[in-house]
Scaffold this active site. Sequence first.
Site, PDB file in Angstrom:
ATOM      1  N   THR A 126       4.037 -12.990   5.766  1.00  0.00           N
ATOM      2  CA  THR A 126       2.604 -13.034   6.083  1.00  0.00           C
ATOM      3  C   THR A 126       2.136 -14.439   6.499  1.00  0.00           C
ATOM      4  O   THR A 126       2.582 -15.437   5.954  1.00  0.00           O
ATOM      5  CB  THR A 126       1.798 -12.554   4.857  1.00  0.00           C
ATOM      6  OG1 THR A 126       2.266 -11.255   4.504  1.00  0.00           O
ATOM      7  CG2 THR A 126       0.317 -12.492   5.147  1.00  0.00           C
ATOM      8  N   PRO A 128      -1.638 -16.584   8.207  1.00  0.00           N
ATOM      9  CA  PRO A 128      -3.096 -16.428   8.341  1.00  0.00           C
ATOM     10  C   PRO A 128      -3.497 -15.489   9.481  1.00  0.00           C
ATOM     11  O   PRO A 128      -4.455 -14.745   9.375  1.00  0.00           O
ATOM     12  CB  PRO A 128      -3.577 -17.859   8.586  1.00  0.00           C
ATOM     13  CG  PRO A 128      -2.542 -18.713   7.922  1.00  0.00           C
ATOM     14  CD  PRO A 128      -1.235 -17.990   8.081  1.00  0.00           C
ATOM     15  N   ILE A 157       2.509 -15.874  -0.197  1.00  0.00           N
ATOM     16  CA  ILE A 157       3.919 -15.581  -0.479  1.00  0.00           C
ATOM     17  C   ILE A 157       4.137 -15.628  -2.000  1.00  0.00           C
ATOM     18  O   ILE A 157       4.023 -16.692  -2.621  1.00  0.00           O
ATOM     19  CB  ILE A 157       4.857 -16.580   0.246  1.00  0.00           C
ATOM     20  CG1 ILE A 157       4.481 -16.681   1.736  1.00  0.00           C
ATOM     21  CG2 ILE A 157       6.321 -16.165   0.055  1.00  0.00           C
ATOM     22  CD1 ILE A 157       4.476 -15.377   2.514  1.00  0.00           C
ATOM     23  N   GLN A 280     -17.527  16.064 -23.115  1.00  0.00           N
ATOM     24  CA  GLN A 280     -16.877  16.634 -21.937  1.00  0.00           C
ATOM     25  C   GLN A 280     -16.730  15.612 -20.798  1.00  0.00           C
ATOM     26  O   GLN A 280     -15.713  15.578 -20.110  1.00  0.00           O
ATOM     27  CB  GLN A 280     -17.673  17.837 -21.440  1.00  0.00           C
ATOM     28  CG  GLN A 280     -16.916  18.638 -20.411  1.00  0.00           C
ATOM     29  CD  GLN A 280     -17.715  19.807 -19.898  1.00  0.00           C
ATOM     30  OE1 GLN A 280     -18.848  19.643 -19.440  1.00  0.00           O
ATOM     31  NE2 GLN A 280     -17.165  20.990 -19.991  1.00  0.00           N
ATOM     32  N   GLU A 364       2.321  -5.307   0.294  1.00  0.00           N
ATOM     33  CA  GLU A 364       3.388  -4.393   0.755  1.00  0.00           C
ATOM     34  C   GLU A 364       2.854  -3.293   1.678  1.00  0.00           C
ATOM     35  O   GLU A 364       3.328  -2.161   1.647  1.00  0.00           O
ATOM     36  CB  GLU A 364       4.121  -3.745  -0.434  1.00  0.00           C
ATOM     37  CG  GLU A 364       4.525  -4.724  -1.494  1.00  0.00           C
ATOM     38  CD  GLU A 364       6.021  -4.988  -1.603  1.00  0.00           C
ATOM     39  OE1 GLU A 364       6.796  -4.375  -0.858  1.00  0.00           O
ATOM     40  OE2 GLU A 364       6.373  -5.840  -2.431  1.00  0.00           O
ATOM     41  N   GLY A 365       1.852  -3.639   2.474  1.00  0.00           N
ATOM     42  CA  GLY A 365       1.234  -2.663   3.382  1.00  0.00           C
ATOM     43  C   GLY A 365       0.036  -2.031   2.694  1.00  0.00           C
ATOM     44  O   GLY A 365       0.185  -1.274   1.742  1.00  0.00           O
TER      45      GLY A 365
HETATM   46  C1  LIG Z   1      -0.335  -9.657  -4.594  1.00  0.00           C
HETATM   47  C2  LIG Z   1       0.129  -9.877  -3.208  1.00  0.00           C
HETATM   48  C3  LIG Z   1       1.419 -10.352  -3.004  1.00  0.00           C
HETATM   49  C4  LIG Z   1       1.870 -10.596  -1.725  1.00  0.00           C
HETATM   50  N1  LIG Z   1       3.120 -11.085  -1.574  1.00  0.00           N
HETATM   51  C5  LIG Z   1       3.583 -11.333  -0.336  1.00  0.00           C
HETATM   52  C6  LIG Z   1       4.887 -11.864  -0.148  1.00  0.00           C
HETATM   53  O1  LIG Z   1       5.620 -12.110  -1.119  1.00  0.00           O
HETATM   54  N2  LIG Z   1       5.308 -12.109   1.108  1.00  0.00           N
HETATM   55  C7  LIG Z   1       4.538 -11.861   2.189  1.00  0.00           C
HETATM   56  O2  LIG Z   1       4.994 -12.084   3.300  1.00  0.00           O
HETATM   57  N3  LIG Z   1       3.275 -11.372   2.051  1.00  0.00           N
HETATM   58  C8  LIG Z   1       2.775 -11.116   0.827  1.00  0.00           C
HETATM   59  N4  LIG Z   1       1.508 -10.625   0.659  1.00  0.00           N
HETATM   60  C9  LIG Z   1       0.646 -10.466   1.821  1.00  0.00           C
HETATM   61  C10 LIG Z   1       0.373  -9.029   2.172  1.00  0.00           C
HETATM   62  O3  LIG Z   1       1.497  -8.454   2.755  1.00  0.00           O
HETATM   63  C11 LIG Z   1      -0.869  -9.014   3.070  1.00  0.00           C
HETATM   64  O4  LIG Z   1      -1.972  -9.431   2.277  1.00  0.00           O
HETATM   65  C12 LIG Z   1      -1.128  -7.640   3.656  1.00  0.00           C
HETATM   66  O5  LIG Z   1      -0.133  -7.313   4.583  1.00  0.00           O
HETATM   67  C13 LIG Z   1      -2.492  -7.551   4.313  1.00  0.00           C
HETATM   68  O6  LIG Z   1      -2.680  -8.603   5.198  1.00  0.00           O
HETATM   69  P1  LIG Z   1      -4.018  -9.472   5.144  1.00  0.00           P
HETATM   70  O7  LIG Z   1      -4.253  -9.849   3.735  1.00  0.00           O
HETATM   71  O8  LIG Z   1      -3.909 -10.549   6.151  1.00  0.00           O
HETATM   72  O9  LIG Z   1      -5.178  -8.481   5.558  1.00  0.00           O
HETATM   73  P2  LIG Z   1      -5.594  -8.068   7.049  1.00  0.00           P
HETATM   74  O10 LIG Z   1      -4.417  -7.652   7.821  1.00  0.00           O
HETATM   75  O11 LIG Z   1      -6.470  -9.130   7.615  1.00  0.00           O
HETATM   76  O12 LIG Z   1      -6.486  -6.790   6.763  1.00  0.00           O
HETATM   77  C14 LIG Z   1      -7.780  -6.892   6.180  1.00  0.00           C
HETATM   78  C15 LIG Z   1      -8.254  -5.470   5.880  1.00  0.00           C
HETATM   79  O13 LIG Z   1      -8.343  -4.723   7.089  1.00  0.00           O
HETATM   80  C16 LIG Z   1      -7.519  -3.575   7.009  1.00  0.00           C
HETATM   81  N5  LIG Z   1      -6.903  -3.354   8.319  1.00  0.00           N
HETATM   82  C17 LIG Z   1      -6.091  -4.199   8.998  1.00  0.00           C
HETATM   83  N6  LIG Z   1      -5.729  -3.642  10.170  1.00  0.00           N
HETATM   84  C18 LIG Z   1      -6.312  -2.425  10.219  1.00  0.00           C
HETATM   85  C19 LIG Z   1      -6.310  -1.366  11.166  1.00  0.00           C
HETATM   86  N7  LIG Z   1      -5.588  -1.448  12.287  1.00  0.00           N
HETATM   87  N8  LIG Z   1      -7.034  -0.267  10.895  1.00  0.00           N
HETATM   88  C20 LIG Z   1      -7.748  -0.185   9.771  1.00  0.00           C
HETATM   89  N9  LIG Z   1      -7.793  -1.142   8.823  1.00  0.00           N
HETATM   90  C21 LIG Z   1      -7.077  -2.258   9.044  1.00  0.00           C
HETATM   91  C22 LIG Z   1      -6.475  -3.896   5.950  1.00  0.00           C
HETATM   92  O14 LIG Z   1      -5.965  -2.719   5.376  1.00  0.00           O
HETATM   93  C23 LIG Z   1      -7.304  -4.702   4.980  1.00  0.00           C
HETATM   94  O15 LIG Z   1      -8.038  -3.832   4.164  1.00  0.00           O
HETATM   95  C24 LIG Z   1       1.028 -10.364  -0.617  1.00  0.00           C
HETATM   96  C25 LIG Z   1      -0.267  -9.888  -0.834  1.00  0.00           C
HETATM   97  C26 LIG Z   1      -0.717  -9.630  -2.095  1.00  0.00           C
HETATM   98  C27 LIG Z   1      -2.105  -9.112  -2.289  1.00  0.00           C
END
Ligand SMILES: Cc1cc2nc3c(=O)[nH]c(=O)nc-3n(C[C@H](O)[C@H](O)[C@H](O)COP(=O)(O)OP(=O)(O)OC[C@H]3O[C@@H](n4cnc5c(N)ncnc54)[C@H](O)[C@@H]3O)c2cc1C
Length: 381
Positions: A126, A128, A157, A280, A364-365
């Site tokens: 990942t 920015p 990461i 309930q 993880e997606g």
């Molecule tokens: C606890 C944790 C551990 C992690 N560990 C690692 C690691 O070890 N290594 C690593 O490489 N990464 C790691 N990550 C990063 C993680 O893979 C990303 O945070 C994740 O892929 C989402 O990317 P982003 O945060 O940039 O969000 P963005 O991609 O900016 O997305 C922001 C929001 O928009 C939504 N979105 C994005 N695109 C679309 C679309 N086309 N349609 C609809 N909705 C959309 C997303 O679902 C999210 O809700 C980690 C993240 C977390 C939270």
Amino acid sequence: MKIECTPDLAEMRPAIRRFVTDRLDPLTRRIDETGEVPPEALAEMRSQGYLGMRLPEQFGGGGFDLATYCLVQEEVARSHRIYTVMMDATSGLTPIAITRHGTQAQKDKYIAKIASGEWLASFGLTEPEAGSDAAALRTSATRVDGGWKINGLKHFISGAHRAEVVMVIALTDPKLRARGGITAFLVDKGTPGMEITRVDKTIASDPIQLAEIRFDDCFVPDSAVLGEVGQGFKIAMGSLTAGRMGVSAACIGAADKLLELGVAYAKDRVTFGQPLSERQSIQWMLADSATELALARSLAYETLRRIDAGEDVPTGTSMTKLFCSEMVGRVADRVLQIFGGAGLIRGVPVERFYRDIRHYRIGEGSSEVQRMLIARALFKE
Ligand SMILES: Cc1cc2nc3c(=O)[nH]c(=O)nc-3n(C[C@H](O)[C@H](O)[C@H](O)COP(=O)(O)OP(=O)(O)OC[C@H]3O[C@@H](n4cnc5c(N)ncnc54)[C@H](O)[C@@H]3O)c2cc1C
């Protein structure tokens, strides 16, 4: 209603649970008090063979299949999320990728040390500008004499600041990108030009930390390439299948523990002259949670059975990760509601679970990405 993956795994569960209750729960109470992971935690996990579980036995790993790994993830997640992180760092995305795609020299260098927990590994995909859209990554690796120079920035990461090796996914051919233009590299801690520039705490418990890594003309030799040049995106995506099942197992374990806490509290807490368990509205919250948990288990165990039988089930993996991570969110919310104010106090287990499980819908997606993958498969069919 007891749902188990296989009779063999069902037999293993009580011993794992006893270990978690007797050995890990006391450490978890210390983590809740201090925010620090006691050094004994890693040793306890090692003593049971829970580090390097999925790595080959010839390198000191456990040689277990994914279903067994997930059973242990489920059980340790009932205590604290940090134990699942330790398992991942010694058996997750990067170690498995080295096992599958590494040269003999890479396996000899890394696997035994990772399997014992002496070295932890992390996974650097990942950036920015590249989260959900991982193929948009900008970190580049340029060919130079004898190797490659990596430049760019990774963030979020997990545990990179504690890792001895990071699997870095970088762009090697901007024209090809995910279609053969991305390569995986194994970059060791202390390599000049690689620097941990920030460590972020999150909504989760203090020990769960995400690091930012900057690469500034970071030279790595050709021997640091993992797999074929240009196959890095495939390697990274291939590793995520197991990762998503591990997350799902951790969600099941956390939900199971939350439900147990909710039932116990509802029996104990008296309001208006009667225990909450007689109401309930409270019963329904617990009944819905138990039903969703049973569904999550059925889906996860069926998917695990197919994966371990050698079937490729990407949609099943996405469905499982989506359902389990959303299910545990609903269960945590209901159980916290049942606890009332007592569930909000910093350091009580329900409050900690509520915060710790929030990551699962993003890492993880994310849920949206899983839905996208499921829908894509539907339209392809
Ligand atoms: C606890 C944790 C551990 C992690 N560990 C690692 C690691 O070890 N290594 C690593 O490489 N990464 C790691 N990550 C990063 C993680 O893979 C990303 O945070 C994740 O892929 C989402 O990317 P982003 O945060 O940039 O969000 P963005 O991609 O900016 O997305 C922001 C929001 O928009 C939504 N979105 C994005 N695109 C679309 C679309 N086309 N349609 C609809 N909705 C959309 C997303 O679902 C999210 O809700 C980690 C993240 C977390 C939270």
